[in-house]
Enzyme design. Structure first.
Site, PDB file in Angstrom:
ATOM      1  N   GLY A   1       5.803  32.591  26.208  1.00 45.21           N
ATOM      2  CA  GLY A   1       6.944  33.499  26.278  1.00 45.21           C
ATOM      3  C   GLY A   1       6.662  34.834  25.623  1.00 45.21           C
ATOM      4  N   ALA A   2       7.757  35.570  25.280  1.00 49.53           N
ATOM      5  CA  ALA A   2       7.639  36.955  24.791  1.00 49.53           C
ATOM      6  C   ALA A   2       6.742  37.716  25.760  1.00 49.53           C
ATOM      7  CB  ALA A   2       7.119  36.995  23.356  1.00 49.53           C
TER       8      ALA A   2
ATOM      9  N   GLY B   1       0.796  42.096  30.499  1.00 55.22           N
ATOM     10  CA  GLY B   1      -0.411  41.270  30.678  1.00 55.22           C
ATOM     11  C   GLY B   1      -0.048  39.974  31.394  1.00 55.22           C
ATOM     12  N   HIS B   2       1.033  39.313  30.929  1.00 56.27           N
ATOM     13  CA  HIS B   2       1.489  38.076  31.591  1.00 56.27           C
ATOM     14  C   HIS B   2       1.899  38.365  33.036  1.00 56.27           C
ATOM     15  CE1 HIS B   2       2.678  36.908  27.299  1.00 56.27           C
ATOM     16  NE2 HIS B   2       1.846  35.950  27.670  1.00 56.27           N
TER      17      HIS B   2
ATOM     18  N   GLN C   1      -0.439  23.752  18.313  1.00 50.95           N
ATOM     19  CA  GLN C   1      -1.571  24.680  18.203  1.00 50.95           C
ATOM     20  C   GLN C   1      -1.417  25.657  17.041  1.00 50.95           C
ATOM     21  OE1 GLN C   1      -0.754  26.282  22.323  1.00 50.95           O
ATOM     22  NE2 GLN C   1      -1.505  28.173  21.427  1.00 50.95           N
TER      23      GLN C   1
ATOM     24  N   ASP D   1      -7.749  36.074  24.957  1.00 51.56           N
ATOM     25  CA  ASP D   1      -8.097  34.828  24.274  1.00 51.56           C
ATOM     26  C   ASP D   1      -9.364  34.295  24.935  1.00 51.56           C
ATOM     27  OD1 ASP D   1      -5.662  34.456  22.518  1.00 51.56           O
ATOM     28  OD2 ASP D   1      -4.747  34.746  24.468  1.00 51.56           O
TER      29      ASP D   1
ATOM     30  N   GLN E   1     -10.441  30.777  24.076  1.00 51.14           N
ATOM     31  CA  GLN E   1      -9.547  29.810  24.737  1.00 51.14           C
ATOM     32  C   GLN E   1      -9.950  29.646  26.205  1.00 51.14           C
ATOM     33  OE1 GLN E   1      -5.055  29.417  24.325  1.00 51.14           O
ATOM     34  NE2 GLN E   1      -5.140  30.797  26.053  1.00 51.14           N
TER      35      GLN E   1
ATOM     36  N   LEU F   1      -5.245  43.496  29.443  1.00 53.70           N
ATOM     37  CA  LEU F   1      -4.459  44.713  29.692  1.00 53.70           C
ATOM     38  C   LEU F   1      -4.187  45.367  28.340  1.00 53.70           C
ATOM     39  CD1 LEU F   1      -4.084  44.008  32.658  1.00 53.70           C
ATOM     40  CD2 LEU F   1      -1.708  44.657  32.447  1.00 53.70           C
TER      41      LEU F   1
ATOM     42  N   MET G   1      -2.629  44.087  24.901  1.00 48.88           N
ATOM     43  CA  MET G   1      -1.253  43.575  25.006  1.00 48.88           C
ATOM     44  C   MET G   1      -1.201  42.154  24.461  1.00 48.88           C
ATOM     45  SD  MET G   1       0.230  45.047  28.537  1.00 48.88           S
ATOM     46  CE  MET G   1       0.211  46.820  28.791  1.00 48.88           C
TER      47      MET G   1
HETATM   48  O1  PAF Z   1      -2.474  31.536  25.371  1.00 45.89           O
HETATM   49  C1  PAF Z   1      -1.353  31.004  25.160  1.00 45.89           C
HETATM   50  O2  PAF Z   1      -0.306  31.644  25.244  1.00 45.89           O
HETATM   51  C2  PAF Z   1      -1.300  29.530  24.776  1.00 45.89           C
HETATM   52  O3  PAF Z   1      -2.408  29.166  24.013  1.00 45.89           O
HETATM   53  C3  PAF Z   1      -1.153  28.598  26.015  1.00 45.89           C
HETATM   54  C4  PAF Z   1      -2.364  28.714  26.931  1.00 45.89           C
HETATM   55  C5  PAF Z   1       0.109  28.956  26.773  1.00 45.89           C
HETATM   56  C6  PAF Z   1      -1.057  27.149  25.557  1.00 45.89           C
HETATM   57  O4  PAF Z   1       0.055  26.943  24.763  1.00 45.89           O
END
Ligand code: PAF
Length: 281
Positions: free
Chosen positions: A30-31, A35-36, A60, A151, A154, A177, A185
């Protein structure tokens, strides 16, 4: 756009659609920012429908204050997603919909990728990420899942997760971005004051300088240069700077021909922890 808060109704909706539908998945906490949104648009261009999850995953976070302060703006997120053209399904669950019984993470082995950088500073973080993504992939069964390269560690770990768990999903990486001042971002930018938002550009400027000097400067000298930059600027506190091999994520001491390198930074601006990275060759 349809919103589901329970996995059973989401699974039912997805399985009652056309069997040949290609499903794209954009996991988020969220938020939402541009970029999303760029990930959702890319996913829509490559799939018939896109599931966006909005879930602040407790397992996490290794720091309860960080979890508490993580920005939560579901109404704004929904408004942003509503204006996107295309079939978007939002999954906005409560913790109990994904964690039955104990809220804990499964121990994962990502072949050592999990022990570098973020893994050293956020113990158990990638077990939490692996746990929630494995759950999402099994519920949503997407053909493609989209991750921002901000990330980068990740992104590499998720590719390892799907290989180890033999999950039939393609992991697609998307470029970072940036704001007009260069800052990557991030949902966490919402917690910065106007002054901190400007100060935080030191992260981008440092990475850019390292990128420009990489071919002509030794890694030891680049490390020293970055340490000096952050010593001189007391508004930011450097947690780590590393030049690492893109594939193994192992710290590089010297450059090897044929290897790809990236520079990675984690730094605090006040209480807000930001990360960023940049390819070097
Ligand atoms: O990158 C993130 O926002 C989080 O690590 C994810 C991939 C949504 C997992 O909770």
């Amino acid at each position: 756009m349809v919103i589901y808060t329970q996995k059973e109704s989401l699974v039912q909706a997805l399985s009652s659609g056309n069997k040949n539908n290609k499903i794209g998945f954009v996991p988020t906490m969220g938020a939402l920012h541009n970029g999303h949104i760029s990930l959702v648009k890319k996913a829509l261009s490559e799939n018939d429908l896109v599931v966006v999850s909005i879930f602040v995953n407790p397992t996490q976070f290794n720091n309860s204050a960080d979890l508490q302060k993580y920005p939560r703006t579901p109404e704004d997120d929904i408004s942003l997603l509503k204006i996107i053209k295309g079939e978007v399904i939002v999954y906005l669950p409560e913790v109990s919909d994904l964690y039955e019984g104990s809220v804990s993470a499964k121990k994962h082995n990502f072949n050592g990728l999990e022990n570098e950088m973020e893994g050293k500073h956020r113990k158990g973080h990638f077990d939490g990420v692996g746990t929630i993504l494995e759950k999402f992939f099994k519920i949503i069964k997407p053909q493609n899942a989209y991750f921002g390269e901000k990330d980068f560690q990740q992104f590499q770990i998720v590719k390892k997760l799907v290989a180890v768990e033999k999950l039939p999903v393609k992991i697609v990486g998307c470029p970072i971005l940036r704001e007009t001042n260069g800052l990557a971002m991030s949902s966490r930018n919402k917690r910065l004051s106007v002054k901190q938002f400007e100060e935080a550009t030191l992260i981008y400027k440092t990475l850019k300088e390292v990128q420009e000097k990489f071919s002509s400067t030794s890694i030891a000298d680049l490390n020293a240069l970055v340490a000096e930059q952050f010593l001189q600027n007391t508004n930011l506190k450097l947690e780590y700077f590393e030049i690492a091999n893109e594939k193994t994520l192992k710290t590089a001491k010297r450059k090897n021909k044929g290897s790809k390198y990236r520079a990675f930074i984690a730094a605090f601006v006040g209480e807000v922890r930001l990360i960023d990275n940049m390819p070097l060759n």
